[in-house]
Design a protein around this motif. Structure first.
Motif, PDB file in Angstrom:
ATOM      1  N   ALA A  30       0.812  -1.028   0.024  1.00 36.76           N
ATOM      2  CA  ALA A  30      -0.008  -0.022  -0.080  1.00 36.76           C
ATOM      3  C   ALA A  30       0.775   1.343  -0.037  1.00 36.76           C
ATOM      4  O   ALA A  30       0.457   2.133  -0.839  1.00 36.76           O
ATOM      5  CB  ALA A  30      -1.047   0.052   1.207  1.00 36.76           C
ATOM      6  N   ARG A  42       2.094   1.782  -3.359  1.00 36.99           N
ATOM      7  CA  ARG A  42       1.044   2.323  -4.291  1.00 36.99           C
ATOM      8  C   ARG A  42       0.924   3.639  -4.176  1.00 36.99           C
ATOM      9  O   ARG A  42       0.219   4.248  -5.132  1.00 36.99           O
ATOM     10  CB  ARG A  42      -0.225   0.883  -4.035  1.00 36.99           C
ATOM     11  CG  ARG A  42       0.220  -0.112  -4.883  1.00 36.99           C
ATOM     12  CD  ARG A  42      -0.961  -0.882  -4.393  1.00 36.99           C
ATOM     13  NE  ARG A  42      -0.885  -2.216  -5.205  1.00 36.99           N
ATOM     14  CZ  ARG A  42      -1.497  -3.382  -4.765  1.00 36.99           C
ATOM     15  NH1 ARG A  42      -2.420  -3.380  -3.743  1.00 36.99           N
ATOM     16  NH2 ARG A  42      -1.558  -4.558  -5.667  1.00 36.99           N
ATOM     17  N   ARG A  43       1.042   4.183  -3.170  1.00 33.67           N
ATOM     18  CA  ARG A  43       0.685   5.420  -2.765  1.00 33.67           C
ATOM     19  C   ARG A  43       1.539   6.570  -3.655  1.00 33.67           C
ATOM     20  O   ARG A  43       1.303   7.648  -4.052  1.00 33.67           O
ATOM     21  CB  ARG A  43       0.610   5.899  -1.532  1.00 33.67           C
ATOM     22  CG  ARG A  43      -0.287   5.520  -0.434  1.00 33.67           C
ATOM     23  CD  ARG A  43      -0.411   6.154   0.705  1.00 33.67           C
ATOM     24  NE  ARG A  43      -1.368   5.314   1.486  1.00 33.67           N
ATOM     25  CZ  ARG A  43      -1.096   4.508   2.263  1.00 33.67           C
ATOM     26  NH1 ARG A  43       0.157   4.127   2.774  1.00 33.67           N
ATOM     27  NH2 ARG A  43      -2.109   3.742   2.932  1.00 33.67           N
ATOM     28  N   PHE A  66     -15.466   3.946 -10.337  1.00 36.04           N
ATOM     29  CA  PHE A  66     -16.556   3.117  -9.377  1.00 36.04           C
ATOM     30  C   PHE A  66     -18.120   3.529  -9.991  1.00 36.04           C
ATOM     31  O   PHE A  66     -18.454   4.606  -9.737  1.00 36.04           O
ATOM     32  CB  PHE A  66     -16.344   3.691  -8.004  1.00 36.04           C
ATOM     33  CG  PHE A  66     -14.929   3.471  -7.464  1.00 36.04           C
ATOM     34  CD1 PHE A  66     -14.558   2.185  -7.546  1.00 36.04           C
ATOM     35  CD2 PHE A  66     -14.031   4.509  -7.193  1.00 36.04           C
ATOM     36  CE1 PHE A  66     -13.110   1.783  -7.379  1.00 36.04           C
ATOM     37  CE2 PHE A  66     -12.965   4.066  -6.762  1.00 36.04           C
ATOM     38  CZ  PHE A  66     -12.359   2.708  -6.728  1.00 36.04           C
ATOM     39  N   PHE A  69     -12.416  10.615  -4.539  1.00 35.08           N
ATOM     40  CA  PHE A  69     -12.092   9.179  -3.653  1.00 35.08           C
ATOM     41  C   PHE A  69     -10.796   9.141  -3.124  1.00 35.08           C
ATOM     42  O   PHE A  69     -10.436   8.946  -2.297  1.00 35.08           O
ATOM     43  CB  PHE A  69     -12.496   7.774  -4.770  1.00 35.08           C
ATOM     44  CG  PHE A  69     -12.487   6.706  -4.144  1.00 35.08           C
ATOM     45  CD1 PHE A  69     -13.614   6.129  -3.426  1.00 35.08           C
ATOM     46  CD2 PHE A  69     -11.426   5.859  -3.787  1.00 35.08           C
ATOM     47  CE1 PHE A  69     -13.569   5.069  -2.603  1.00 35.08           C
ATOM     48  CE2 PHE A  69     -11.165   4.780  -3.065  1.00 35.08           C
ATOM     49  CZ  PHE A  69     -12.591   4.218  -2.356  1.00 35.08           C
ATOM     50  N   GLU A  71      -9.812   9.169   0.639  1.00 31.54           N
ATOM     51  CA  GLU A  71      -9.136   8.092   1.436  1.00 31.54           C
ATOM     52  C   GLU A  71      -7.846   8.589   1.971  1.00 31.54           C
ATOM     53  O   GLU A  71      -7.377   7.581   2.766  1.00 31.54           O
ATOM     54  CB  GLU A  71      -9.184   6.793   0.276  1.00 31.54           C
ATOM     55  CG  GLU A  71     -10.378   6.084   0.139  1.00 31.54           C
ATOM     56  CD  GLU A  71     -11.043   5.613   1.282  1.00 31.54           C
ATOM     57  OE1 GLU A  71     -10.140   5.236   2.307  1.00 31.54           O
ATOM     58  OE2 GLU A  71     -12.328   5.704   1.438  1.00 31.54           O
ATOM     59  N   ARG A  81      -9.067  11.240 -12.004  1.00 29.36           N
ATOM     60  CA  ARG A  81      -8.800  10.486 -10.678  1.00 29.36           C
ATOM     61  C   ARG A  81      -7.314  10.017 -10.544  1.00 29.36           C
ATOM     62  O   ARG A  81      -7.071  10.027  -9.521  1.00 29.36           O
ATOM     63  CB  ARG A  81      -9.671   9.272 -10.717  1.00 29.36           C
ATOM     64  CG  ARG A  81      -9.744   8.579  -9.490  1.00 29.36           C
ATOM     65  CD  ARG A  81     -10.787   7.355  -9.533  1.00 29.36           C
ATOM     66  NE  ARG A  81     -10.442   6.171 -10.632  1.00 29.36           N
ATOM     67  CZ  ARG A  81     -10.894   4.923 -10.701  1.00 29.36           C
ATOM     68  NH1 ARG A  81     -12.032   4.719  -9.892  1.00 29.36           N
ATOM     69  NH2 ARG A  81     -10.489   4.014 -11.450  1.00 29.36           N
ATOM     70  N   GLN A 116     -12.872  -2.665 -11.174  1.00 26.79           N
ATOM     71  CA  GLN A 116     -13.025  -1.886  -9.916  1.00 26.79           C
ATOM     72  C   GLN A 116     -12.254  -2.125  -8.921  1.00 26.79           C
ATOM     73  O   GLN A 116     -11.802  -1.374  -8.032  1.00 26.79           O
ATOM     74  CB  GLN A 116     -14.585  -1.352  -9.655  1.00 26.79           C
ATOM     75  CG  GLN A 116     -15.054  -0.796 -11.003  1.00 26.79           C
ATOM     76  CD  GLN A 116     -16.767  -0.662 -10.488  1.00 26.79           C
ATOM     77  OE1 GLN A 116     -16.996  -0.102  -9.456  1.00 26.79           O
ATOM     78  NE2 GLN A 116     -17.654  -1.211 -11.659  1.00 26.79           N
ATOM     79  N   ALA A 144      -4.376   2.197  -2.905  1.00 24.83           N
ATOM     80  CA  ALA A 144      -3.845   1.876  -1.656  1.00 24.83           C
ATOM     81  C   ALA A 144      -5.048   1.686  -0.502  1.00 24.83           C
ATOM     82  O   ALA A 144      -4.917   1.787   0.628  1.00 24.83           O
ATOM     83  CB  ALA A 144      -2.756   2.813  -1.084  1.00 24.83           C
TER      84      ALA A 144
END
Ligand SMILES: Nc1ncnc2c1ncn2[C@@H]1O[C@H](COP(=O)(O)OP(=O)(O)OP(=O)(O)O)[C@@H](O)[C@H]1O
Ligand SMILES: [Mg+2]
Lengths: 246, 284
Positions: A76, A79-80, A92, A103, A107, A152, B144, B152
């Motif tokens: 994670a 991935r940021r 989505f 989003f 988040e 996005r 999705q 993340a």
């Protein structure tokens, strides 16, 4: 130092041996375009770069860190650094345009609502979409969805952006616009971009380097000028067809 | 000579078919074992991700609303008619030996221990399980879920955890609703329809039905909720192959969850029987 370094990557789906030893280095702050015929494994390669798929053999390093065997938490964190535009847009469908672009901002947390709204509108402006905050993905054309997906992916101003066919399905004007956007992100803030494209013209316009994927391996790699001079048979055929068409 | 055994080609092909059959039974057994393992893992993951911050309360409330509030109507209707038909049938049976006063207690016991949790479980499977499998399945095949991961955000935490928690919480609530509406339906049929006295209907329920009977049913309901949500989320999460794949995932989720509710009901009844019989007075 290479921002993304793929080495000896193998990946099969059942009998289908898609990647057969891919080596590729993407330097920091450059734009690399991956070319190749349909089904050659471009999207599969890109999904390995962000850890959505795990290789059967070989490694992927991001910013010097090997991403195989990272914990959920570690992955994670890596991935940021990324934003990714999926070939299918992958918006989505339960969220409207505004919430889709917001989003990643929501988040990540820590941003006041006002600032989130400003950022979302700024990004939507960049892709040329105004006043459609309340639309749902199903109410938009494919090209519009693609552009929302771009907004996005760029919402958090990531260091690395992966674009899987960002301009497929866009009209020539929008294509030009997105190409310029990719280049300006690189020039302004030193973003590292990996772009999958079928459009050789726009590929040559935006690329610092190009890589051609064929039969599971990178058969040619270099600057657009170098690629034009390539003696590799597949590359010559690939480019010849394109020159003919023009 | 060969005639006795048929042509050699036929033998070979029969042998081949037999082998194919064995292989296919073997591989589908293997697949089932693998699936059960995957579901157990999903369960553990769902728990872990539920406990880990950030807690997205809004997502949990959305699911509580969908699973609970959204099922009130179907569960109410099935509860009402189950109670009514059960009252009709027990009235006929009990009138043969002059025991119609027991209709209320019999219906209430059956509802509390078996009918309410099982029928609520089946209705929730049909309404909620199918939706969860379809939703997650289409999110899977349209990438999705991958998109969530690239941002993340853990798809298990974002999608699976709130669905599992909401179904575990709401199944007992819906079961309680089923109990209440079912008894009301039985009361209507027995007292207003068949002329059973209201006093004996109610007093027999009071003497024969213990809180443990209802509690046992609610424990069952929570377990069913867990099983339904895990099966539906697992099937959706692992869907592949476009719209057809999503349809298959939904179909498999509903069939599997329905069977699992009925099968696990037997084992839960066996497990709960000491808890129940210890506290049952009356009958003997
Ligand atoms: N999840 C998957 N499961 C099974 N096979 C897959 C999967 N993803 C990709 N493949 C297979 O891998 C091969 C390469 O697919 P990929 O999507 O990478 O092609 P591509 O180069 O991106 O093509 P296009 O230009 O059409 O997008 C294809 O043969 C595809 O069938
Ligand atoms: Mg592709």
């Amino acid at each position: 130092m290479a921002m993304i370094e793929v080495s000896g990557l193998h990946r099969s789906f059942g009998e289908n041996h898609v990647l057969r030893g891919v080596d590729l280095a993407v330097e920091e702050g450059t734009t690399t375009v991956i070319l190749g015929s349909s089904g050659s494994g471009k999207s599969v390669l890109m999904k390995h770069m962000i850890g959505l798929l795990t290789p059967d053999r070989g490694t992927v390093r991001v910013d010097g860190e090997e991403i195989q065997g990272l914990s959920e938490h570690g992955l994670a964190r890596v991935r940021r650094k990324f934003g990714m535009v999926f070939q299918s847009a992958a918006l989505f469908d339960s969220l409207n345009v505004f919430d889709n672009v917001a989003f990643p901002l929501v988040e990540r947390g820590g941003l006041p609502r006002r600032e989130i709204a400003d950022r979302v509108h700024e990004k939507l402006d960049v892709v040329g979409l105004r006043g459609i905050d309340d639309r749902y993905p199903e109410e938009m054309s494919g090209g519009m969805r693609k552009r929302v997906a771009l907004a996005r992916a760029l919402a958090l101003d990531p260091k690395i952006v992966l674009y899987d066919e960002p301009t497929t399905g866009l009209d020539p004007i929008a294509t030009e616009y997105v190409d310029e956007m990719i280049v300006s992100a690189q020039e302004r803030v030193g973003v590292t971009s990996v772009v999958i494209s079928h459009d050789i013209g726009s590929a040559f316009a935006i690329a610092d380097r190009c890589a051609v994927l064929h039969e599971g391996a990178v058969v040619a790699e270099g600057t657009p000028a170098e690629l034009r001079e390539s003696r590799q048979p597949f590359v010559r055929r690939f480019l010849a067809l394109w020159y003919q068409r023009r | 000579m060969n005639d006795d055994l048929g042509p050699p080609g036929a033998i070979a092909s029969a042998a081949h078919e037999a082998r194919e059959a064995v292989v296919s039974v073997g591989s589908s057994t293997l697949r089932l074992v693998e699936e059960i393992g995957g579901m157990a893992e999903l369960f553990v993951q769902a728990i872990v991700w539920t406990l880990r911050p950030p807690w997205r309360i809004r997502l949990l409330f959305e699911q509580l609303d969908f699973v609970g509030v959204g099922s009130i109507f179907v569960v109410g209707i099935t509860g009402l008619f189950t109670g009514m038909v059960f009252a009709v049938q027990t009235y006929h049976a009990f009138s043969m030996f002059d025991a119609t006063g027991l209709v209320g207690a019999t219906v209430a016991l059956a509802l509390a221990r078996e009918l309410a949790p099982v029928f609520a479980g089946l209705m929730v499977t049909a309404r909620v399980g199918s939706t969860m499998a379809t939703e997650l399945g289409s999110m899977r095949v349209t990438e999705q879920i991958d998109a969530l991961a690239t941002m993340a955000v853990s798809p298990l935490q974002y999608l699976v955890a709130p669905r599992v928690v909401a179904t575990i919480v709401m199944m007992p609530v819906l079961t309680l609703l089923f109990d209440g509406v079912g008894i009301a339906g039985a009361y209507t049929v027995a007292v207003f329809g068949q002329g059973v006295s209201a006093a004996s209907f109610l007093s027999r329920i009071r003497t024969w039905v213990d809180p443990q009977d209802i509690e046992g049913g609610l424990i069952k309901a929570a377990v069913f909720g867990l099983l339904i949500a895990i099966i539906a989320c697992y099937k959706g999460f692992h869907a592949r192959g476009g719209a057809k794949g999503v349809g298959r995932a939904t179909n498999e989720a509903v069939v599997m969850a329905s069977v699992v509710v009925l099968v696990s009901d037997y084992f839960l009844s066996v497990l709960l029987s000491p808890f129940w019989t210890l506290h049952t007075h009356g009958l003997r």
